[in-house]
Design an enzyme around this catalytic site. Structure first.
Site, PDB file in Angstrom:
ATOM      1  N   GLY A   1     -29.112 -37.435 -25.342  1.00  0.00           N
ATOM      2  CA  GLY A   1     -30.503 -37.151 -24.968  1.00  0.00           C
ATOM      3  C   GLY A   1     -30.940 -35.992 -25.823  1.00  0.00           C
ATOM      4  CD  GLU A   2     -33.683 -32.800 -28.271  1.00  0.00           C
ATOM      5  OE1 GLU A   2     -33.694 -33.915 -28.826  1.00  0.00           O
ATOM      6  OE2 GLU A   2     -33.289 -31.763 -28.832  1.00  0.00           O
ATOM      7  CB  SER A   3     -28.520 -30.568 -26.483  1.00  0.00           C
ATOM      8  OG  SER A   3     -29.104 -30.160 -27.689  1.00  0.00           O
TER       9      SER A   3
ATOM     10  CB  CYS B   1     -24.923 -37.834 -28.522  1.00  0.00           C
ATOM     11  SG  CYS B   1     -25.949 -37.588 -29.969  1.00  0.00           S
TER      12      CYS B   1
ATOM     13  NE  ARG C   1     -29.534 -29.204 -30.773  1.00  0.00           N
ATOM     14  CZ  ARG C   1     -30.827 -28.898 -30.689  1.00  0.00           C
ATOM     15  NH1 ARG C   1     -31.248 -27.698 -30.973  1.00  0.00           N
ATOM     16  NH2 ARG C   1     -31.699 -29.808 -30.297  1.00  0.00           N
TER      17      ARG C   1
ATOM     18  CB  ILE D   1     -29.130 -41.720 -32.032  1.00  0.00           C
ATOM     19  CG1 ILE D   1     -28.789 -43.210 -31.979  1.00  0.00           C
ATOM     20  CG2 ILE D   1     -30.641 -41.520 -31.952  1.00  0.00           C
ATOM     21  CD1 ILE D   1     -29.077 -43.874 -30.644  1.00  0.00           C
ATOM     22  NE  ARG D   2     -33.676 -36.061 -33.824  1.00  0.00           N
ATOM     23  CZ  ARG D   2     -33.932 -35.179 -32.848  1.00  0.00           C
ATOM     24  NH1 ARG D   2     -34.060 -35.583 -31.609  1.00  0.00           N
ATOM     25  NH2 ARG D   2     -34.070 -33.922 -33.123  1.00  0.00           N
TER      26      ARG D   2
ATOM     27  CG  HIS E   1     -25.549 -42.582 -28.362  1.00  0.00           C
ATOM     28  ND1 HIS E   1     -26.248 -42.292 -27.215  1.00  0.00           N
ATOM     29  CD2 HIS E   1     -25.953 -41.688 -29.276  1.00  0.00           C
ATOM     30  CE1 HIS E   1     -27.047 -41.265 -27.429  1.00  0.00           C
ATOM     31  NE2 HIS E   1     -26.891 -40.885 -28.678  1.00  0.00           N
TER      32      HIS E   1
ATOM     33  CD  GLU F   1     -24.486 -44.239 -24.734  1.00  0.00           C
ATOM     34  OE1 GLU F   1     -23.410 -43.955 -25.288  1.00  0.00           O
ATOM     35  OE2 GLU F   1     -25.543 -43.633 -24.967  1.00  0.00           O
TER      36      GLU F   1
HETATM   37  N1  GLN Z   1     -30.313 -34.355 -31.478  1.00  0.00           N
HETATM   38  C1  GLN Z   1     -30.034 -34.261 -30.077  1.00  0.00           C
HETATM   39  C2  GLN Z   1     -29.795 -32.828 -29.655  1.00  0.00           C
HETATM   40  O1  GLN Z   1     -29.584 -31.997 -30.466  1.00  0.00           O
HETATM   41  C3  GLN Z   1     -28.863 -35.111 -29.672  1.00  0.00           C
HETATM   42  C4  GLN Z   1     -29.188 -36.557 -29.926  1.00  0.00           C
HETATM   43  C5  GLN Z   1     -28.507 -37.518 -29.006  1.00  0.00           C
HETATM   44  O2  GLN Z   1     -27.980 -37.159 -27.948  1.00  0.00           O
HETATM   45  N2  GLN Z   1     -28.580 -38.763 -29.368  1.00  0.00           N
HETATM   46  O3  GLN Z   1     -29.796 -32.574 -28.492  1.00  0.00           O
END
Ligand code: GLN
Length: 198
Positions: free
Chosen positions: A50-52, A82, A109, A138-139, A175, A177
């Site tokens: 998600g977004e940390s 992630c 990150r 993903i990112r 990921h 999942e």
């Molecule tokens: N870029 C996100 C972060 O720094 C992590 C991305 C992800 O969980 N897929 O939180």
């Protein structure tokens, strides 16, 4: 511990539904964790991607941060994927937020920049057997430093570690999942079924 394993998935933000589906396919009981009291009677916890920054803020707000730090030190099994890996790392470059900080790794990150925002690669993961694991990034973050006691489970072709284990803690930069290969979740269930290590 016998019987069906009960694994919580932190459900504050991010890809928690997919983790629950993977756990259920393996015959585990998956439950969303929205408040610290939902942690009761669990055999383990997954912290999703998600977004940390957002998850870190919500964890502080709902009172998870200290509770999970204590539980992880008491050998409670936690799998961070992630953003979840970022939240478990002892140190993160570019993150100005209080996190759980339980695992002896340093992470960076968004390590792949815009060009490598999202990609899939077959990774060799000897702990899961010979067949490579289809890892979706993903990112994604990467691990830039590990301390003794951390076992690296998978690295990119250039040698950058992207999955690791330290006692009861498991992390992946990708990921697991998001595809039908359930071996990472099975590996975590195995850690969880060994119970807390004393
Ligand atoms: N870029 C996100 C972060 O720094 C992590 C991305 C992800 O969980 N897929 O939180």
């Amino acid at each position: 511990m016998n019987g069906k394993k009960k694994i919580g998935v932190l459900a504050l933000q991010g890809a928690f539904v997919e983790h629950m589906a993977s756990l259920e396919k393996l015959g585990a009981e998956a439950s969303p964790v929205r408040l610290p009291r939902d942690l009761e009677n669990l055999d383990g916890l997954i912290i999703p991607g998600g977004e940390s920054t957002t998850i870190a803020q919500l964890m502080l707000f709902y009172g998870f941060t200290k509770v999970l730090r204590k539980l992880s030190q008491d050998d409670f099994p936690i799998f961070g994927t992630c953003a979840g890996m970022i939240l478990l790392a002892k140190s993160t470059l570019d993150l100005d937020a209080e996190t759980i900080g339980a695992m002896d790794i340093k992470v960076r990150r968004n390590a792949f920049g815009r060009q490598g925002d999202s990609f899939e690669i077959s990774l060799s993961v000897p702990a899961l057997g010979e067949v490579p694991f289809p890892a979706v990034f993903i990112r994604a973050p990467v691990i830039v430093e590990t301390e003794p006691g951390v076992e690296i489970l998978a690295s990119l072709p250039d040698g950058t570690p992207v999955a690791a284990k330290q006692k009861n803690l498991l992390v992946s930069a990708f990921h697991p999942e998001l595809n039908s290969d359930l071996r990472f979740h099975a590996y975590f269930l195995d850690i969880a079924s060994r119970g807390r290590i004393h």
